[in-house]
Design an enzyme around this catalytic site. Structure first.
Site, PDB file in Angstrom:
ATOM      1  N   ASN A 114      26.953  50.474  29.447  1.00  0.00           N
ATOM      2  CA  ASN A 114      28.378  50.403  29.140  1.00  0.00           C
ATOM      3  C   ASN A 114      28.518  50.079  27.652  1.00  0.00           C
ATOM      4  OD1 ASN A 114      31.071  49.853  28.960  1.00  0.00           O
ATOM      5  ND2 ASN A 114      31.104  48.255  30.536  1.00  0.00           N
TER       6      ASN A 114
ATOM      7  N   ARG B 281      29.127  54.395  31.674  1.00  0.00           N
ATOM      8  CA  ARG B 281      30.557  54.204  31.862  1.00  0.00           C
ATOM      9  C   ARG B 281      31.268  54.940  30.735  1.00  0.00           C
ATOM     10  NH1 ARG B 281      34.045  48.613  31.751  1.00  0.00           N
ATOM     11  NH2 ARG B 281      35.974  49.579  32.452  1.00  0.00           N
TER      12      ARG B 281
ATOM     13  N   HIS C 164      40.070  51.305  34.926  1.00  0.00           N
ATOM     14  CA  HIS C 164      39.418  50.467  35.952  1.00  0.00           C
ATOM     15  C   HIS C 164      39.235  51.221  37.269  1.00  0.00           C
ATOM     16  CE1 HIS C 164      41.233  46.591  33.990  1.00  0.00           C
ATOM     17  NE2 HIS C 164      39.985  46.765  33.581  1.00  0.00           N
TER      18      HIS C 164
ATOM     19  N   LEU D  52      41.880  41.862  38.169  1.00  0.00           N
ATOM     20  CA  LEU D  52      42.317  40.881  37.168  1.00  0.00           C
ATOM     21  C   LEU D  52      41.101  40.297  36.459  1.00  0.00           C
ATOM     22  CD1 LEU D  52      44.909  39.005  39.461  1.00  0.00           C
ATOM     23  CD2 LEU D  52      45.280  41.053  38.088  1.00  0.00           C
TER      24      LEU D  52
ATOM     25  N   PHE E 187      40.922  32.219  31.624  1.00  0.00           N
ATOM     26  CA  PHE E 187      41.624  31.421  32.627  1.00  0.00           C
ATOM     27  C   PHE E 187      40.941  30.086  32.923  1.00  0.00           C
ATOM     28  CE2 PHE E 187      45.284  31.432  35.121  1.00  0.00           C
ATOM     29  CZ  PHE E 187      45.928  32.625  34.897  1.00  0.00           C
ATOM     30  N   ARG E 188      39.626  30.020  32.665  1.00  0.00           N
ATOM     31  CA  ARG E 188      38.940  28.747  32.894  1.00  0.00           C
ATOM     32  C   ARG E 188      39.511  27.679  31.967  1.00  0.00           C
ATOM     33  NH1 ARG E 188      33.470  32.092  33.298  1.00  0.00           N
ATOM     34  NH2 ARG E 188      34.727  33.297  31.885  1.00  0.00           N
TER      35      ARG E 188
ATOM     36  N   GLY F  58      40.951  37.456  39.575  1.00  0.00           N
ATOM     37  CA  GLY F  58      41.293  37.774  40.966  1.00  0.00           C
ATOM     38  C   GLY F  58      40.371  37.107  41.969  1.00  0.00           C
ATOM     39  N   GLU F  59      39.097  36.969  41.599  1.00  0.00           N
ATOM     40  CA  GLU F  59      38.123  36.393  42.527  1.00  0.00           C
ATOM     41  C   GLU F  59      38.089  34.869  42.473  1.00  0.00           C
ATOM     42  OE1 GLU F  59      34.306  38.249  41.658  1.00  0.00           O
ATOM     43  OE2 GLU F  59      35.317  40.195  41.541  1.00  0.00           O
TER      44      GLU F  59
ATOM     45  N   GLU G 104      31.359  46.946  38.891  1.00  0.00           N
ATOM     46  CA  GLU G 104      31.485  48.313  38.395  1.00  0.00           C
ATOM     47  C   GLU G 104      30.123  48.935  38.109  1.00  0.00           C
ATOM     48  OE1 GLU G 104      34.447  46.511  35.905  1.00  0.00           O
ATOM     49  OE2 GLU G 104      35.629  48.354  35.990  1.00  0.00           O
TER      50      GLU G 104
HETATM   51  P1  ADP Z   1      35.823  42.104  32.508  1.00  0.00           P
HETATM   52  O1  ADP Z   1      37.248  42.461  32.682  1.00  0.00           O
HETATM   53  O2  ADP Z   1      35.386  42.059  31.083  1.00  0.00           O
HETATM   54  O3  ADP Z   1      34.867  42.823  33.421  1.00  0.00           O
HETATM   55  P2  ADP Z   1      35.644  39.778  34.248  1.00  0.00           P
HETATM   56  O4  ADP Z   1      36.087  40.522  35.452  1.00  0.00           O
HETATM   57  O5  ADP Z   1      34.328  39.103  34.287  1.00  0.00           O
HETATM   58  O6  ADP Z   1      35.735  40.582  32.903  1.00  0.00           O
HETATM   59  O7  ADP Z   1      36.774  38.675  33.970  1.00  0.00           O
HETATM   60  C1  ADP Z   1      36.666  37.788  32.907  1.00  0.00           C
HETATM   61  C2  ADP Z   1      37.846  36.830  32.944  1.00  0.00           C
HETATM   62  O8  ADP Z   1      37.975  36.278  34.263  1.00  0.00           O
HETATM   63  C3  ADP Z   1      37.665  35.649  32.028  1.00  0.00           C
HETATM   64  O9  ADP Z   1      38.194  35.894  30.764  1.00  0.00           O
HETATM   65  C4  ADP Z   1      38.460  34.558  32.738  1.00  0.00           C
HETATM   66  O10 ADP Z   1      39.824  34.626  32.368  1.00  0.00           O
HETATM   67  C5  ADP Z   1      38.358  34.913  34.193  1.00  0.00           C
HETATM   68  N1  ADP Z   1      37.353  34.122  34.930  1.00  0.00           N
HETATM   69  C6  ADP Z   1      36.062  34.424  35.148  1.00  0.00           C
HETATM   70  N2  ADP Z   1      35.460  33.468  35.897  1.00  0.00           N
HETATM   71  C7  ADP Z   1      36.402  32.543  36.164  1.00  0.00           C
HETATM   72  C8  ADP Z   1      36.421  31.307  36.883  1.00  0.00           C
HETATM   73  N3  ADP Z   1      35.348  30.831  37.488  1.00  0.00           N
HETATM   74  N4  ADP Z   1      37.585  30.613  36.932  1.00  0.00           N
HETATM   75  C9  ADP Z   1      38.692  31.074  36.310  1.00  0.00           C
HETATM   76  N5  ADP Z   1      38.743  32.240  35.628  1.00  0.00           N
HETATM   77  C10 ADP Z   1      37.616  32.959  35.552  1.00  0.00           C
END
Ligand code: ADP
Length: 404
Positions: free
Chosen positions: A10, A93, A182, A211, A286-287, A335-336, A387
């Site tokens: 990627n 990708r 996506h 997300l 978000f962390r 989202g997860e 992905e």
């Molecule tokens: P990408 O869109 O680059 O593939 P990810 O799906 O890994 O990225 O998402 C990254 C984002 O997800 C981070 O910037 C953060 O906002 C959020 N994130 C990832 N892990 C956590 C977590 N354990 N708690 C809260 N937010 C998280």
């Protein structure tokens, strides 16, 4: 089923993410991230089970980056192959496949030409994707090279949803329309939700919420994408880490006229300084925002509220577009991992048939799970996305076909 080593690449604007899978076992043999390519302080993190290797060196461009990766993959200590020929498939990708690609394809001269043509639609992405493909065709010359497009799953979106209210000639002559991104992730989680519900993948209507750093939401009818929040570029739609999502386009004229912002500054403002980062003034992650919310930081809370309100508006719109909806699915980093986002974006939607189960929503295991009440007419799922693994699967299928 025969086992194959598949490399997934990627290439971003200044980074290369890569993973080597043993397929179909889905074992990750090696993975890595190269960052700040083209800058003074490029960084590589290369991982094999039980070992992490990190180094700062200057990497001039993507070609040089891939040469280094191929060297690591053959290394005695850090490698996974003795000879690059053991890598039988390379999946790339590719961000933009325009209107031309509705699925992953083997990369032929004709495909290369098309990706080249779509460069002007995705100037920040396709040129780097293309550079990666060209380098990899040289370095892994015996392997099947496959392109997986972010836009492919969305090629089923009908004109009512992909046309903007702009002069029609801009679509006809300049290809300005909604493409959506996506796609690999939306496709996977929608298929997986059908499996979890015990339904045929072409008989489900679902809303998929990806997300991550970038955020997008898709309405899937009978297994096909019929609308999605990202548009001509990945800037439209939901609020994201640093991107604004939907704004009144008039704001751009105002900023240009009254504040003298030029094209570059506007681009930077909307893509890099907005979204969660701009709203919270804290971070795009978000962390960090969650940590500040716990301390009572009001701006952090406000940014979460605005993020979820936008989500809710889109979910409401897609419930209307779909008519009957079987499930809402959350995936990717936010989202997860963020129950509060799922809760707030689905709050007070019982009349639409969405009843979240607080306890299941707050649980962390298993990662893949249903989080709605048993009596909820619309199911809600958390389904981790991957992905790279999806791209590895597509590539593996092509390798098998070639070998037979
Ligand atoms: P990408 O869109 O680059 O593939 P990810 O799906 O890994 O990225 O998402 C990254 C984002 O997800 C981070 O910037 C953060 O906002 C959020 N994130 C990832 N892990 C956590 C977590 N354990 N708690 C809260 N937010 C998280």
């Amino acid at each position: 089923m025969q086992s194959e080593k598949i490399l997934v690449i990627n290439c971003g604007s200044s980074s290369i993410k890569y993973k080597v899978f043993r397929m179909p076992e889905e074992n990750i043999l090696a993975s890595g991230l190269m960052e700040k390519i083209g800058e003074e302080n490029s960084h590589i993190k290369h991982q094999v089970p039980g070992k992490i290797f990190e180094v700062n060196i200057i990497i001039k461009n993507h070609i040089e980056g891939l040469e280094i990766i191929s060297k690591y993959l053959r290394d005695k200590n850090l490698g996974v192959v003795e000879n690059v020929k053991e890598i039988t498939g390379v999946g790339h990708r590719v961000v933009h496949g325009g209107e031309g690609f509705n699925r992953s394809v083997i990369i032929t001269e004709e495909v290369l030409k098309k990706i080249e043509e779509y460069k002007n639609l995705a100037p920040l992405h396709n040129p780097h994707n293309l550079a990666g493909i060209m380098a990899s065709r040289k370095l892994f010359s015996g392997s099947t090279q496959v392109a997986a497009f972010d836009t492919a799953f969305h090629t089923t979106i009908p004109p009512v949803a992909y046309l903007y209210g702009l002069p029609y000639c801009l679509y006809k002559d300049s290809s300005i329309r909604r493409y959506g991104f996506h796609g690999t992730s939306h496709r996977y989680v929608s298929r997986r939700s059908a499996e979890l519900m015990g339904k045929d993948k072409y008989r489900v209507n679902v809303i998929t919420c990806h997300l991550g750093n970038g955020c997008s939401i898709t309405a899937v009818k009978d297994g096909h994408s019929i609308d999605t929040s990202m548009g001509f570029t990945p800037l439209e739609g939901l609020i994201m880490g640093t991107r604004s999502g939907d704004i009144d386009p008039g704001i751009m004229f105002y900023l240009a006229e009254k504040m003298n912002l030029d094209f570059k500054q506007l681009n930077n403002l909307l893509n890099k300084e907005s979204g969660l980062l701009g709203l919270s003034g804290i971070s795009n992650d978000f962390r960090d925002i969650s940590r500040e919310i716990k301390k009572g930081n009001e701006r952090a809370m406000l940014s979460l509220e605005v993020f979820c309100y936008r989500m809710k508006k889109y979910i409401g719109a897609y419930l209307a577009v779909l008519g009957k909806t079987d499930a809402v699915i959350f995936t990717a980093g936010i989202g997860e991992n963020v129950p509060l986002v799922r809760k707030k974006s689905l709050e007070n939607m019982e009349n639409f048939g969405i009843i979240l189960d607080e306890e299941k929503n707050n649980a962390t295991i298993p990662k893949e799970r249903e989080i709605s009440r048993n009596n909820s007419p619309v199911k809600v799922f958390v389904i981790p996305t991957d992905e790279e693994l999806r791209i590895a699967y597509d590539t593996y299928q092509f390798v098998l076909k070639r070998e037979h």
